[in-house]
Design a protein around this motif. Structure first.
Motif, PDB file in Angstrom:
ATOM      1  N   SER A  91       0.824  -1.215   0.000  1.00  0.00           N
ATOM      2  CA  SER A  91       0.000   0.000   0.000  1.00  0.00           C
ATOM      3  C   SER A  91       0.858   1.265   0.000  1.00  0.00           C
ATOM      4  N   TYR A  94       1.221   2.051  -3.584  1.00  0.00           N
ATOM      5  CA  TYR A  94      -0.050   2.585  -4.079  1.00  0.00           C
ATOM      6  C   TYR A  94      -0.188   4.051  -3.685  1.00  0.00           C
ATOM      7  N   SER A 124      -4.472   0.248   4.646  1.00  0.00           N
ATOM      8  CA  SER A 124      -5.041  -0.365   3.444  1.00  0.00           C
ATOM      9  C   SER A 124      -5.172   0.666   2.325  1.00  0.00           C
ATOM     10  N   GLU A 125      -5.225   0.166   1.101  1.00  0.00           N
ATOM     11  CA  GLU A 125      -5.437   1.050  -0.041  1.00  0.00           C
ATOM     12  C   GLU A 125      -6.795   1.740   0.071  1.00  0.00           C
ATOM     13  N   GLY A 126      -7.784   1.021   0.584  1.00  0.00           N
ATOM     14  CA  GLY A 126      -9.110   1.603   0.765  1.00  0.00           C
ATOM     15  C   GLY A 126      -9.098   2.791   1.702  1.00  0.00           C
ATOM     16  N   ARG A 127      -8.339   2.679   2.783  1.00  0.00           N
ATOM     17  CA  ARG A 127      -8.237   3.795   3.735  1.00  0.00           C
ATOM     18  C   ARG A 127      -7.550   4.992   3.082  1.00  0.00           C
ATOM     19  N   GLN A 129      -7.661   5.742  -0.064  1.00  0.00           N
ATOM     20  CA  GLN A 129      -8.664   6.322  -0.956  1.00  0.00           C
ATOM     21  C   GLN A 129      -9.632   7.215  -0.183  1.00  0.00           C
ATOM     22  N   GLN A 130     -10.074   6.740   0.979  1.00  0.00           N
ATOM     23  CA  GLN A 130     -11.004   7.509   1.797  1.00  0.00           C
ATOM     24  C   GLN A 130     -10.414   8.859   2.188  1.00  0.00           C
ATOM     25  N   GLU A 133     -10.164  11.173  -0.812  1.00  0.00           N
ATOM     26  CA  GLU A 133     -11.493  11.706  -1.137  1.00  0.00           C
ATOM     27  C   GLU A 133     -11.890  12.795  -0.151  1.00  0.00           C
ATOM     28  N   GLU A 143      -6.708   8.233 -10.149  1.00  0.00           N
ATOM     29  CA  GLU A 143      -6.201   6.942 -10.595  1.00  0.00           C
ATOM     30  C   GLU A 143      -5.951   6.944 -12.102  1.00  0.00           C
TER      31      GLU A 143
END
Length: 202
Positions: A91, A94, A124-127, A129-130, A133, A143
């Motif tokens: 990550s 990323y 995490s990658e999701g975190r 992203q959050q 955003e 991306e």
């Protein structure tokens, strides 16, 4: 995890292009200080340069953000060069790619700040992203920019990694402050002292 294992993993995760030949010029002091693709903040014409090697999964790096920003703002004559060196997790790579893609929107520092605000490691990658955003980024656009400029971003990460290796760095954070190499999570007083020492020594 042993540093060598991490770096070998970095080569595999970023892709085969990271393993391509690095030119001797890429390891020069000039490229470390003035790589045209490396993000820069502070005073671009400052009398002193600070180069930061960091990872978005490094909690020690995160401790240095506020004190360094305070010193940059109050001093007014320091140039700051960012060296994304994602060695701790997949990550990290990323996050580095997205932050560097944000440069094509003139928002690198916004992305850097958002990712550095996330507590802890193993993010995490999701975190990521959050948080991006929340900082106002359109993730589809970001991306897309990362994909569009992938070759240039990977080439920069390759140079950063090679430069870190050539300097014998063992982890993050590391700061090159004038002629001093500091492998420590400095606080505000620490930054001010090394800045003072570097100016006196120059």
């Amino acid at each position: 995890m042993h540093r060598r294992t991490v770096l070998l993993g970095l080569t595999a995760l970023i892709g085969a292009r990271l393993a391509t030949r690095v030119r001797a010029d890429d390891l020069s002091a000039e490229m470390i200080l003035n790589d045209p693709d490396a993000p820069v903040s502070g005073n671009p014409k400052g009398d002193l340069t600070i180069v930061s090697f960091f990872d978005y999964n490094c909690p020690f790096c995160k401790r240095t953000v506020e004190p360094l920003n305070t010193v940059l703002a109050s001093d007014g004559d320091i140039r700051h060069v960012y060296k994304d060196w994602p060695i701790l997790a997949k990550s990290s790579i990323y996050g580095a790619k997205l932050a560097l893609a944000a440069r094509y929107q003139d928002r690198y520092e916004d992305a850097y700040s958002a990712l550095m605000r996330i507590d802890g490691s193993g993010i995490s990658e999701g975190r990521m992203q959050q948080e991006l955003e929340r900082a106002g980024f359109d993730m589809k656009r970001l991306e897309a920019d990362a994909k569009r400029h992938d070759a240039k971003i990977v080439s920069l990460l390759q140079r950063n990694n090679a430069q870190a290796e050539s300097l014998g760095l063992r982890g993050t954070p590391v700061f090159l402050i004038g002629q001093f190499l500091v492998a420590s999570a400095l606080d505000e007083a620490g930054f001010r002292q090394v800045v003072k020492d570097a100016r006196e020594a120059s």
